[in-house]
Design a protein around this motif. Structure first.
Motif, mmCIF file in Angstrom:
data_model
loop_
_atom_site.group_PDB
_atom_site.id
_atom_site.type_symbol
_atom_site.label_atom_id
_atom_site.label_comp_id
_atom_site.label_asym_id
_atom_site.label_seq_id
_atom_site.Cartn_x
_atom_site.Cartn_y
_atom_site.Cartn_z
ATOM 1 N N ARG A 178 52.111 -48.163 -2.244
ATOM 2 C CA ARG A 178 51.301 -48.094 -1.028
ATOM 3 C C ARG A 178 52.021 -48.751 0.144
ATOM 4 O O ARG A 178 51.993 -48.246 1.266
ATOM 5 C CB ARG A 178 49.951 -48.771 -1.253
ATOM 6 C CG ARG A 178 49.061 -48.064 -2.245
ATOM 7 C CD ARG A 178 47.742 -48.776 -2.407
ATOM 8 N NE ARG A 178 46.953 -48.208 -3.489
ATOM 9 C CZ ARG A 178 45.703 -48.560 -3.762
ATOM 10 N NH1 ARG A 178 45.105 -49.469 -3.019
ATOM 11 N NH2 ARG A 178 45.059 -48.011 -4.755
ATOM 12 N N SER A 179 52.667 -49.876 -0.109
ATOM 13 C CA SER A 179 53.345 -50.583 0.975
ATOM 14 C C SER A 179 54.557 -49.817 1.475
ATOM 15 O O SER A 179 55.025 -50.054 2.594
ATOM 16 C CB SER A 179 53.778 -51.977 0.504
ATOM 17 O OG SER A 179 54.737 -51.881 -0.538
ATOM 18 N N ALA A 180 55.085 -48.890 0.662
ATOM 19 C CA ALA A 180 56.259 -48.117 1.064
ATOM 20 C C ALA A 180 55.899 -46.890 1.894
ATOM 21 O O ALA A 180 56.787 -46.253 2.464
ATOM 22 C CB ALA A 180 57.049 -47.686 -0.171
ATOM 23 N N LEU A 181 54.629 -46.556 1.981
ATOM 24 C CA LEU A 181 54.212 -45.392 2.750
ATOM 25 C C LEU A 181 54.150 -45.735 4.236
ATOM 26 O O LEU A 181 53.667 -46.805 4.622
ATOM 27 C CB LEU A 181 52.831 -44.912 2.292
ATOM 28 C CG LEU A 181 52.755 -44.252 0.916
ATOM 29 C CD1 LEU A 181 51.301 -44.012 0.534
ATOM 30 C CD2 LEU A 181 53.519 -42.944 0.907
ATOM 31 N N PHE A 182 54.636 -44.830 5.075
ATOM 32 C CA PHE A 182 54.519 -45.019 6.513
ATOM 33 C C PHE A 182 53.052 -45.080 6.906
ATOM 34 O O PHE A 182 52.195 -44.436 6.290
ATOM 35 C CB PHE A 182 55.206 -43.874 7.261
ATOM 36 C CG PHE A 182 56.669 -44.092 7.474
ATOM 37 C CD1 PHE A 182 57.115 -45.005 8.415
ATOM 38 C CD2 PHE A 182 57.606 -43.371 6.741
ATOM 39 C CE1 PHE A 182 58.461 -45.200 8.626
ATOM 40 C CE2 PHE A 182 58.956 -43.564 6.945
ATOM 41 C CZ PHE A 182 59.395 -44.495 7.891
ATOM 42 N N ARG A 183 52.757 -45.809 7.961
ATOM 43 C CA ARG A 183 51.382 -45.985 8.413
ATOM 44 C C ARG A 183 50.995 -44.968 9.480
ATOM 45 O O ARG A 183 50.081 -45.207 10.267
ATOM 46 C CB ARG A 183 51.195 -47.402 8.960
ATOM 47 C CG ARG A 183 51.353 -48.479 7.879
ATOM 48 C CD ARG A 183 51.025 -49.833 8.444
ATOM 49 N NE ARG A 183 51.926 -50.176 9.553
ATOM 50 C CZ ARG A 183 51.742 -51.228 10.354
ATOM 51 N NH1 ARG A 183 50.686 -52.003 10.204
ATOM 52 N NH2 ARG A 183 52.609 -51.476 11.333
ATOM 53 N N GLY A 184 51.677 -43.843 9.518
ATOM 54 C CA GLY A 184 51.368 -42.828 10.519
ATOM 55 C C GLY A 184 50.003 -42.197 10.330
ATOM 56 O O GLY A 184 49.418 -41.681 11.278
#
Length: 245
Positions: free
Chosen positions: A10-16
């Motif tokens: 989850r932390s590796a996913l972009f926050r776009g």
């Protein structure tokens, strides 16, 4: 360990993409989704319309499995594939009069961007008019048209030039609402007057490729909820149509 791996992913996913929760969905049937923590929740979004027949509808699932076992990807710039041609045959009788071409896109943003390309190419005009407060996508070509939230545009400019905005005659949020029977027609008139002002001050009809009205004399534009026609004269913007009384 499973939770730690999930947290790292989850932390590796972009926050776009904003998310309303931290729920992890693992399955779904009909209008319900199942989460990794064992909860069953009613899906009120329908995947933003993607699963409007419900999650894992038997006929949809069967069709997907059958196609995946026959042809996974028929690249359309190499040739045709049968399901695409079958869908075109079904769509053609449903198209409005005057439309006889079909273009398949993967996303709404892709469809909007190609609509702009087509309008500009067909008319030779650069400018586009969009309704204020609309959402058209978050790609570089659709962000200039999107004004539903500032966060969708923040930090990504400068944007594509030639985009102008008109107010949408939305009676529920219009200052004219609550004025009795005439409220609806006044609301629509305000929108049309704003569009006329835009065409005088920001983008003339000679520069605008946006097709705001379906018919030449705006027979479908500006009609209020009570059936009043605010103006029978055309606001002919698209297709390089001049105003004719």
């Amino acid at each position: 360990i499973e939770f730690a791996m999930s947290a790292a992913a989850r932390s590796a996913l972009f926050r776009g993409v904003g998310r309303m929760s931290e729920l992890e969905m693992v399955g779904g049937r009909g209008t319900w989704v199942d989460t990794a923590c064992g909860r069953r929740l009613l899906d009120m979004t329908s995947g933003i319309g993607v699963v409007n027949t419900g999650h894992c509808h038997p006929r949809v699932t069967e069709a997907i499995c059958a196609q995946a076992g026959q042809l996974m990807h028929g690249q359309v710039n190499i040739g045709y594939h049968t399901p695409m041609l079958q869908l075109v045959d079904r769509l053609l009788p449903l198209l409005p009069k005057g439309l006889d071409r079909v273009f398949f896109a993967t996303t709404g943003a892709e469809a909007v961007e190609n609509a702009i390309k087509l309008a500009r190419h067909a008319t030779g005009k650069p400018n586009v008019i969009a309704f204020r407060g609309g959402y058209h996508g978050r790609s570089l070509g659709t962000m200039p048209l999107t004004t539903s939230k500032a966060v969708y545009r923040a930090g990504f400019g400068p944007f594509m030039p030639g985009v102008h905005f008109a107010e949408f005659p939305y009676c529920a949020h219009c200052a004219c609402s609550g004025r009795g029977a005439s409220g609806g027609s006044e609301c629509c008139m305000a929108g049309l007057e704003g569009l006329r002002l835009l065409l005088r001050q920001q983008s003339t009809a000679a520069e605008t490729c946006a097709d705001l009205c379906r018919k030449r004399y705006a027979a479908d534009c500006g009609r209020s909820a009570d059936g009043v026609w605010p103006d029978r004269r055309a606001l002919c913007v698209g297709r390089a149509l001049p105003h004719q009384p």
